[in-house]
Enzyme design. Structure first.
Site, PDB file in Angstrom:
ATOM      1  N   PRO A 109     -17.912 -18.000  31.749  1.00 38.79           N
ATOM      2  CG  PRO A 109     -19.185 -19.746  30.882  1.00 38.79           C
ATOM      3  CD  PRO A 109     -17.995 -18.900  30.580  1.00 38.79           C
ATOM      4  CD  GLU A 118      -7.408 -23.065  41.355  1.00 44.03           C
ATOM      5  OE1 GLU A 118      -6.256 -22.788  41.734  1.00 44.03           O
ATOM      6  OE2 GLU A 118      -8.330 -22.227  41.307  1.00 44.03           O
ATOM      7  CG  ASP A 257       7.757  -8.228   6.424  1.00 42.83           C
ATOM      8  OD1 ASP A 257       8.904  -8.213   5.948  1.00 42.83           O
ATOM      9  OD2 ASP A 257       7.356  -9.130   7.187  1.00 42.83           O
ATOM     10  CG  ASN A 346      26.422 -10.174   3.228  1.00 41.90           C
ATOM     11  OD1 ASN A 346      27.611 -10.438   3.225  1.00 41.90           O
ATOM     12  ND2 ASN A 346      25.710 -10.087   4.350  1.00 41.90           N
ATOM     13  NE  ARG A 379      22.678  -0.204   3.955  1.00 43.03           N
ATOM     14  CZ  ARG A 379      22.798  -1.521   3.990  1.00 43.03           C
ATOM     15  NH1 ARG A 379      23.825  -2.084   4.594  1.00 43.03           N
ATOM     16  NH2 ARG A 379      21.881  -2.295   3.434  1.00 43.03           N
ATOM     17  CG  HIS A 750      18.380 -11.744  13.843  1.00 41.56           C
ATOM     18  ND1 HIS A 750      19.675 -11.591  14.266  1.00 41.56           N
ATOM     19  CD2 HIS A 750      18.386 -11.384  12.538  1.00 41.56           C
ATOM     20  CE1 HIS A 750      20.437 -11.169  13.268  1.00 41.56           C
ATOM     21  NE2 HIS A 750      19.664 -11.022  12.212  1.00 41.56           N
TER      22      HIS A 750
END
Length: 1091
Positions: A109, A118, A257, A346, A379, A750
């Site tokens: 609306p 405002e 995931d 690791n 790798r 990350h």
């Protein structure tokens, strides 16, 4: 990623549903969504106000400054909205550098109001708390609110009040609106906290005489809090940034995931690009993207993504095949390259993950060759040599060009090779096998006396500064030395592999005692767990309660928490109740940011150093390592982490910290200490916490910092260098330089790797660090060279005096790992050929369980797979099921059912009662199937006539098994026999033995009517016919199944259903202990004992 943007509609829905305020919030839930599929007639029926009110329409696609861009239609009726949408809906639009299609709009609306009505309100999260911004002038021309707005910090765990808001924020607000604004802002802040928002902006917020109107809203929520807020959030959809489409493949990987303990991420940047990546590790994935962009490949970079956290072979296969499928859809005139890269893992088994990738390459070898794809692999980590070997082999067997490199090659060197900027070596150096690192050339198993002199440390530093008790809320000075050769730790969680890795590290460092004193695991009782200390086995206690562990191990000052993201907050807060703990490492990823900030506040008050969350930990060579840091023993030895060097580092990424171990060991005398602070937005400790420790540690001669896009912590290093607080050489590089080159926002691996302002970009931080005096390479590619240059300079000045190398003691390789590496073999204790549960999907005789259900083979077919290792014909499956049905029960009077009932009434459990009944099965009861099959088939195969067979059995004094019944007879036939007989004759290819048995029955019933072929006999002979004639077995195989007792299994399995029924029946009827009545027992005593 934690903070994720939500659509304006979703944000308003949450606000309208859950805000608690006395301010009258208007237009609640009055919004309508418009897409290309929208039917306006139906929309008007669902939202009648669309036909009666003036309207506002705008795209809801995470576009900033829509009003300035002319993307808001104001004061329109519904027809006006339709007209306004015509030139915009599904039209391509440029917003800044991003080009996207407008496809999702919001109608609300129209609210008539004055400019002075405002206002601007914003709440956003920071490390120290949440900032509330308010400006008395809102709207499209609000300008730089950061400099204009009033700002109020609500600290972590602090509450907001209306008086506080009025005093700090509303000084310039109209006095007649202060009360309503204060109530609304307090309610908004409480909503922000309760629903785990990280950002919430309303501009403008309109306040009229009728109440409060939320006109435009932008918000982000902490997606990691889903397990807390699910009931309120519902199923949240996170829209992609404008300019980047949401692809089904991204959703597929996101679903993988969510279902995995590992991390799997995929963002499509340019599906037509020629450069594709499949990178292991959140930090490494950013470094590879940086290098590609640095070398001019930004416009050809097709995707960003990463896999990490030890995904299984199947998960890696699913991830790899998704990428291979995407990259082989459209051809490129120059062919394509796939970069399969990563740092030194690791704890991820590189060979296992590479096997998944190899499977995907084999499946897509045709399209890969057709699209001229060249693959570059680099790798390191556990079992990487085997992973590289299988990757090289698949290149040879498929003909796909695959270039394979290990830790001897710089991590990003393959990018230069792939893009043609550096030559590809013909024969790269072959890395030594894992085992070579573990086997000392010395034959002695004694720990050698170290001739290496460790860098001098004063005693205060070695022992650490004692923590003083002060009033709660006042920060306590933290220890300058976190770990020594005598540090003792508790490990929260049953992480036996990580603990064993710590003990092996301790042993090669020649520590006197293990660094792990005990484990805490609340899900079992107190017990002891076996580990290895060098060559011998030791026991380490496991406690159910943390308090018991603390009391019994007062010398412990480090806790390593492997608690899950759901329990990490509570367990960490509990840990900080014990003053003896001075360092806590939190490994878990995905802890809500609000919880992390509470942990940080408590740690600061108590003088506790935090490492993490979302970290692998840290390492101090020669002294102590946290969990899986540094990888397995081969990498520990290769990177010389068993003795201290002169270089200390701090990074965010765990995988990149291991890469730093490798780089530093190859370019200097090695690592003195290294810490991975974690990838979250609010790590427990920050870069400067550790850099300043290193500055104050005499043994550290130079410092390496691997920063990252997002946050401003690196500027504190700049300030400390300029102020002279840091005087040691600092080599620093911030990863994420590629972010400024992308047209739309990309969230990296990350959670904290996202720039919210220009100063947080990696480019800006690298520039500031260089200007401050840090050594900053031109790219990550040059990091090793800069480290070497600085180190060589320190050596030439005599600041560093390289020490003599001393070999570490030998540590035996664990049997399980030696077998994984293929170094040993041992006969298996068991062999099985019917079932395999090891993979992603359960296999029955090689058939995936999903296929079992798709094929609708039923219970009979499943039994065929598990018992006979065959996919049996449909009629055979039906016959097996019929046999199970007819043998299921034969009333309570038979011996097996009777035993089950008696046992059940004696109060025994189901298993005991069932076993009691099953133990009665034998030749006399139910066990005649095998015997009948053997007798009849032997007679038939020998060529005996039925009469000859009957006469022989009579002469030998033997019963014919499967013949005879106590109740049924030729005149009262057993309908079970009739059903099975009819089915076999109608469906079996041949029923020779059954026909033979029926001829025998004619002879036996002529002598006595109850000497019929009973159900045991019929099943026995019919099964022999089935095995011999169904086409799935040789004659010898069919006979072998009869010999080994397979047919009796049918009766045992079928009758078990009945026995269980009798057990449940007795329990349901609540029958008491059974005692046999005296009058049903004939007591026959010897005559000399009778009265």
């Amino acid at each position: 990623m934690s903070a994720k943007a939500i659509s304006e509609q979703t944000g308003k829905e949450y606000l309208y549903k859950f805000i608690c305020t006395s301010a009258p919030v208007q237009n609640r839930f009055r919004y309508a969504n418009v897409t290309t599929q929208t039917d306006f007639q139906r929309l008007a029926l669902e939202h009648p106000w669309l036909l009666t009110e003036r309207l506002v329409v705008k795209p809801d696609q995470l576009i900033k400054r829509r009003g300035k861009l002319g993307l808001v239609g104001v004061n329109l009726d519904l027809n006006g909205v339709k007209e306004w949408l015509k030139p915009r809906l599904m039209k391509e639009t440029m917003v800044g550098k991003a080009k996207g299609v407008l496809k999702n709009f919001l109608i609300e609306p129209f609210v008539p109001h004055l400019q002075e009505e405002e206002f601007y309100v914003c709440i956003y999260a920071a490390r120290e708390g949440d900032y509330v911004l308010f400006h008395h002038e809102g709207g499209v021309d609000v300008g730089d609110v950061d400099s204009k707005a009033q700002k109020l910090l609500i600290g972590v765990d602090e509450k907001i009040s209306e008086d506080q808001v009025k005093k700090e924020l509303l000084a310039k607000a109209p006095s007649d609106k202060k009360a309503i604004l204060a109530s609304f802002i307090v309610g908004l802040f409480n909503l922000y906290e309760d629903l785990f928002f990280t950002y919430l902006e309303i501009n403008p917020l309109v306040v009229t005489k009728d109440g409060v109107y939320v006109l435009d809203m932008a918000a982000k929520i902490d997606a990691t809090a889903d397990y807390i807020c699910k009931s309120k959030w519902g199923d949240v959809e996170f829209p992609p940034p404008f300019g980047r489409e949401a692809y089904p493949e991204e959703a597929y990987i996101a679903d993988l995931d969510a279902k995995s303990g590992a991390s799997l991420k995929l963002t499509l940047l340019n599906p037509l690009g020629r450069i594709w990546t499949m990178v292991a590790g959140g930090g490494a994935s950013v470094v590879y993207s940086d290098t590609i962009c640095d070398l001019g490949g930004v416009n050809e970079l097709a995707n960003y993504g990463e896999y990490s956290g030890a995904p299984s072979e199947q998960q890696t296969y699913d991830y790899a095949k998704t990428i291979l499928s995407l990259m082989t859809r459209d051809k490129h005139p120059d062919g394509k390259v796939l970069i399969i890269g990563g740092s030194i893992a690791n704890f991820t088994n590189v060979a296992a993950t590479f096997k998944g990738i190899v499977r995907a390459i084999k499946d897509y070898q045709g399209p890969l060759k057709e699209h001229e794809v060249t693959i570059f692999v680099r790798r390191g980590g556990p079992n990487y040599q085997e992973g590289l070997r299988v990757m090289g082999e698949v290149g040879k067997t498929t003909g796909i060009p695959i270039h394979v490199f290990g830790t001897e090659t710089h991590m990003t060197a393959i990018v230069g090779m792939a893009l043609g900027h550096r030559p590809i070596p013909n024969q790269p150096p072959v890395a030594a096998h894992t085992a070579n690192f573990l086997l000392n050339s010395s034959s002695s198993t004694l720990t050698p006396t170290s001739r290496r002199k460790a860098p001098s440390e004063n005693k205060a530093n070695v022992e650490g500064s004692p923590v003083k008790k002060v009033k709660t809320g006042v920060p306590v000075a933290k220890a300058s030395t976190l770990f020594t050769k005598h540090t003792k730790a508790l490990v929260w969680g049953m992480q036996t592999r990580a603990v064993q890795g710590m003990l092996d590290f301790d042993y090669v460092c020649s520590r006197d005692e293990p660094s792990v004193s005990a484990l805490i695991y609340p899900f079992t009782g107190d017990h002891k767990q076996k580990f290895y200390w060098g060559h011998k086995e030791i026991l380490i206690p496991v406690y159910k309660n943390m308090s018991d562990a603390m009391k019994k191990h007062p010398d412990v000052d480090v806790l390593i928490s492997f608690a899950s993201l759901r329990s990490a907050f509570e367990s960490t807060m509990e840990t900080m109740q014990y003053p003896q703990i001075r360092t806590i490492a939190i490994i878990a990823e995905g802890i809500p940011e609000a919880h992390t900030r509470k942990i940080i506040k408590a740690a600061d008050e108590k003088g506790v150093t935090l490492i993490g969350p979302a970290t692998v930990g840290g390492i101090k060579p020669g002294c102590f390592k946290i969990g899986n840091t540094g990888g397995m023993l081969d990498n520990i030895l290769a990177s010389k982490l068993y003795r201290p060097g002169s270089v200390a580092y701090v990074s965010r990424s765990g995988g990149m910290s291991n890469e730093l171990n490798n780089i530093i060991s190859r370019t200097t005398d090695g690592v003195f200490e290294g810490v991975a602070i974690g990838g979250d937005r609010y790590p427990g400790s920050v870069f400067t916490d550790h850099v300043l420790r290193y500055q104050d540690t005499p043994g550290v001669k130079m410092i390496v910092v691997l920063g990252e896009i997002g946050g401003t912590e690196e500027y504190k290093i700049c300030q400390a260098i300029k102020q002279g607080r840091i005087t040691k050489p600092v080599v620093c590089w911030c990863i994420g330089t590629c972010a400024t080159m992308f047209s739309s926002e990309v969230q990296f691996g990350h959670a904290g790797a996202c720039a919210n302002q220009a100063s947080e970009t990696a480019v800006a931080k690298n520039k500031a660090l260089k200007e401050a005096g840090a050594y900053v390479p031109k790219s990550f590619d040059e990091l090793g060279e800069v480290i070497k240059s600085v180190y060589d300079d320190l050596v030439s000045k005599g600041v560093i005096q390289p020490a003599e190398e001393v070999p570490p003691p030998t540590v035996p390789m664990d049997y399980s790992w030696a077998r994984e590496l293929g170094l040993i073999r041992k006969p298996a204790s068991f062999m099985t050929s019917i079932c395999d549960e090891r993979g992603q999907e359960l296999l029955y005789a090689g058939m995936p369980i999903t296929e079992v259900f798709k094929s609708e083979i039923g219970l009979g077919g499943t039994l065929g797979l598990l018992w006979f290792q065959r996919r049996l014909p449909k009629y055979a499956c039906q016959f097996i099921e019929m046999c199970l049905m007819v043998t299921a029960d034969h009333g309570p009077a038979v011996s097996g059912a009777h035993n089950t009932i008696v046992c059940a009434r004696a109060g025994k459990d189901l298993i005991s009662s069932l076993t009691s009944g099953l133990l009665t099965i034998g030749d006399r009861f139910g066990g005649a199937l095998d015997a009948a099959a053997k007798q009849f088939s032997h007679a038939f195969d020998s060529g005996m006539l039925p009469m000859e067979f009957v006469n022989k059995m009579k002469k030998d004094g033997k019963l014919i098994m499967g013949i005879g019944h106590r109740v049924k007879s030729i005149n009262n036939p057993d309908m079970r026999v009739q059903i099975l007989k009819d089915f076999a004759r109608q469906n079996f290819p041949s029923s020779q033995l059954l026909d033979y048995a029926l001829e025998v029955e004619k002879i036996t019933t002529s002598k006595k009517p109850n000497l019929i072929l009973n159900v045991d006999g019929l099943i026995g002979v019919a099964f022999v016919d089935l095995l011999r004639t169904c086409g799935g077995f040789t004659r010898d195989e069919a006979d072998e199944f009869v010999e080994i007792g397979a047919l009796n299994g049918i009766f045992v399995l079928g009758r078990s259903m009945g026995f269980i029924g009798h057990y449940l029946d007795q329990k349901r009827l609540k029958q008491g202990l059974y005692r046999h009545p005296w009058d049903d027992i004939s007591y026959v005593l010897p005559e000399h004992m009778s009265i």
